[in-house]
Write a protein that holds these residues in place. Structure first.
Motif: not given
Length: 161
Positions: A9-10, A12-14, A21, A25
């Motif tokens: 996830w960290k 892919d978050r952008k 998000a 999160d």
């Protein structure tokens, strides 16, 4: 449809919409083990989640579903789950429709794909995604317990951005 894991996830978050998000999160921060089954508010009716426990079903017994007003984020907490997925091409046979309940049920599509979720994985289903959650794995003879959280994100949050 998006299939992912908290492990990635960290990175892919952008690429995620802010409303999505916000939900993803939260997955590492919410103490799911301490929460009871049922509905839990996040931001009123715009974002909320339901924790549920169920027995994985035989695919022959399960209908497919989709939603218009909410985007679903299924997050597997315990067990193993197979989810059927197909895009609504207008050819699937509708068996029930409830605008008030925000669901339409379908017979499974012939071109349905099967997604395998293990704890820590999530699947995001948009209004065009027909999905059939809570299935046992291919060849799985016995029902197996599943514990999951299903987040609902109002589509209106996506239209505002």
């Amino acid at each position: 449809m998006i299939l992912g894991s908290l492990n990635n996830w960290k990175q892919d978050r952008k690429f995620a919409h802010p409303a999505l998000a916000d939900v993803l999160d939260r997955l590492e921060k919410i103490p799911f083990r301490e929460l009871e089954n049922g509905k839990h508010p996040v931001r009123g009716e715009d974002i909320f989640f339901t924790i549920m426990e169920l027995e994985a079903k035989d695919p022959a017994e399960a209908k497919a579903e989709k939603h218009e007003r909410y985007i679903d984020v299924h997050f597997l907490l315990e067990g193993a789950e197979t989810v059927g997925w197909s895009v609504d091409n207008g050819k699937s046979a509708v068996t029930e429709h409830s605008p008030e309940g925000d669901y339409t049920l379908f017979e499974p599509a012939a071109e349905e794909e099967r997604l395998r979720l293990t704890p820590g994985m999530y699947a995001v289903f948009f209004p065009e995604d027909i999905h059939r959650p809570g299935l046992r794995s291919e060849g799985g003879e016995a029902a197996s317990p599943i514990r999951k959280a299903v987040f609902k994100i109002s589509t209106a949050l996506f239209e505002k951005a």
